[in-house]
Design an enzyme around this catalytic site. Structure first.
Site, PDB file in Angstrom:
ATOM      1  N   GLY A 200       7.065   8.442   5.184  1.00  0.00           N
ATOM      2  CA  GLY A 200       6.320   7.211   4.988  1.00  0.00           C
ATOM      3  C   GLY A 200       5.458   7.118   3.755  1.00  0.00           C
ATOM      4  O   GLY A 200       5.247   6.032   3.225  1.00  0.00           O
TER       5      GLY A 200
ATOM      6  N   ASP B 268      -2.880   7.070  12.767  1.00  0.00           N
ATOM      7  CA  ASP B 268      -3.156   6.386  14.032  1.00  0.00           C
ATOM      8  C   ASP B 268      -3.670   7.398  15.046  1.00  0.00           C
ATOM      9  O   ASP B 268      -4.858   7.591  15.148  1.00  0.00           O
ATOM     10  CB  ASP B 268      -1.983   5.533  14.520  1.00  0.00           C
ATOM     11  CG  ASP B 268      -0.637   6.229  14.464  1.00  0.00           C
ATOM     12  OD1 ASP B 268      -0.560   7.464  14.558  1.00  0.00           O
ATOM     13  OD2 ASP B 268       0.370   5.511  14.346  1.00  0.00           O
TER      14      ASP B 268
ATOM     15  N   LYS C  36      -5.857   3.219  11.833  1.00  0.00           N
ATOM     16  CA  LYS C  36      -5.999   2.506  13.109  1.00  0.00           C
ATOM     17  C   LYS C  36      -7.139   3.148  13.904  1.00  0.00           C
ATOM     18  O   LYS C  36      -6.916   4.077  14.678  1.00  0.00           O
ATOM     19  CB  LYS C  36      -4.710   2.588  13.923  1.00  0.00           C
ATOM     20  CG  LYS C  36      -3.537   1.873  13.331  1.00  0.00           C
ATOM     21  CD  LYS C  36      -2.338   1.997  14.266  1.00  0.00           C
ATOM     22  CE  LYS C  36      -1.125   1.302  13.750  1.00  0.00           C
ATOM     23  NZ  LYS C  36       0.017   1.474  14.675  1.00  0.00           N
TER      24      LYS C  36
ATOM     25  N   ILE D 251       3.414  -1.443  12.660  1.00  0.00           N
ATOM     26  CA  ILE D 251       3.690  -2.095  11.383  1.00  0.00           C
ATOM     27  C   ILE D 251       4.859  -1.429  10.662  1.00  0.00           C
ATOM     28  O   ILE D 251       5.151  -0.249  10.890  1.00  0.00           O
ATOM     29  CB  ILE D 251       2.440  -2.136  10.468  1.00  0.00           C
ATOM     30  CG1 ILE D 251       1.937  -0.726  10.145  1.00  0.00           C
ATOM     31  CG2 ILE D 251       1.343  -2.988  11.086  1.00  0.00           C
ATOM     32  CD1 ILE D 251       0.804  -0.684   9.121  1.00  0.00           C
TER      33      ILE D 251
ATOM     34  N   ARG E 124      11.342   0.402   5.244  1.00  0.00           N
ATOM     35  CA  ARG E 124      10.539   1.197   4.302  1.00  0.00           C
ATOM     36  C   ARG E 124      10.465   0.549   2.921  1.00  0.00           C
ATOM     37  O   ARG E 124       9.505   0.717   2.196  1.00  0.00           O
ATOM     38  CB  ARG E 124      11.119   2.596   4.138  1.00  0.00           C
ATOM     39  CG  ARG E 124      10.964   3.484   5.331  1.00  0.00           C
ATOM     40  CD  ARG E 124      11.389   4.916   4.978  1.00  0.00           C
ATOM     41  NE  ARG E 124      11.604   5.740   6.146  1.00  0.00           N
ATOM     42  CZ  ARG E 124      10.645   6.323   6.849  1.00  0.00           C
ATOM     43  NH1 ARG E 124       9.386   6.156   6.502  1.00  0.00           N
ATOM     44  NH2 ARG E 124      10.932   7.071   7.887  1.00  0.00           N
TER      45      ARG E 124
END
Length: 177
Positions: A46, A104, A132, A154, A166
């Site tokens: 990511g 997160d 988050k 998301i 992506r």
């Protein structure tokens, strides 16, 4: 609205907001580490877009490397973090900044903290583009936060839903209606 696999996503964060947040992160980190040569560690898959843009705005000397960790399956965390690709360099006595796309639950950070503790780094800081706070349950300090967001799934700007999305230059949120 876009569709990825079986889910619909709605626009959430613009490409300009993302760019502004990354510029701000780079300036903050540069203010703290501009006097030395930090090692930036991107967490794949990511973070590749975040790290790429971050490096464009970081104007001082630095090094960059990547580590691959995995904790998601579909839209939910598995609660199990696996190291898929590790580091190939000695970081003893070095200042390290982990660059995440999103924090997160914090499960990946626990694994990373242990990994870098074993590497005897001088200093470990954590930077994330998205955070988050509602989902975060760990005691590890997040040193640099680009954008705090609600606990919604998301995609875009490196973040995916089962490997799709992506490549999107902006961020979309799962349409849970």
């Amino acid at each position: 609205m876009i569709q990825l696999h079986d889910k619909m996503f709605v626009p959430f964060i613009s490409a300009q907001e993302i760019d502004d947040a990354i510029q701000s992160l780079a300036k903050q980190v540069e203010a703290d580490f501009g006097h030395e040569t930090p090692v930036f560690i991107g967490v794949l898959n990511g973070s590749f877009m975040v790290v790429s843009d971050f490096m464009k705005y970081y104007k001082k000397n630095c090094e960059v490397s990547f580590i691959k960790m995995a904790s998601y399956q579909g839209t939910t965390t598995t609660e199990v973090v696996k190291e898929l690709i590790g580091l190939n360099q000695d970081l003893t006595g070095r200042s390290v900044v982990i660059i995440e796309d999103i924090v997160d639950t914090g499960n990946t950070l626990i694994e990373l903290k242990e990994l870098f503790k074993a590497q005897n780094v001088k200093e470990l800081k954590i930077a994330t583009l998205f955070f988050k706070p509602e989902a975060y349950k760990k005691d590890i300090k997040i040193d640099y936060i680009g954008i705090s967001i609600p606990n919604k799934f998301i995609v875009g700007f490196g973040l995916d839903y089962d490997e799709l999305g992506r490549n999107l230059p902006e961020v979309y949120q799962l349409n849970d209606k």
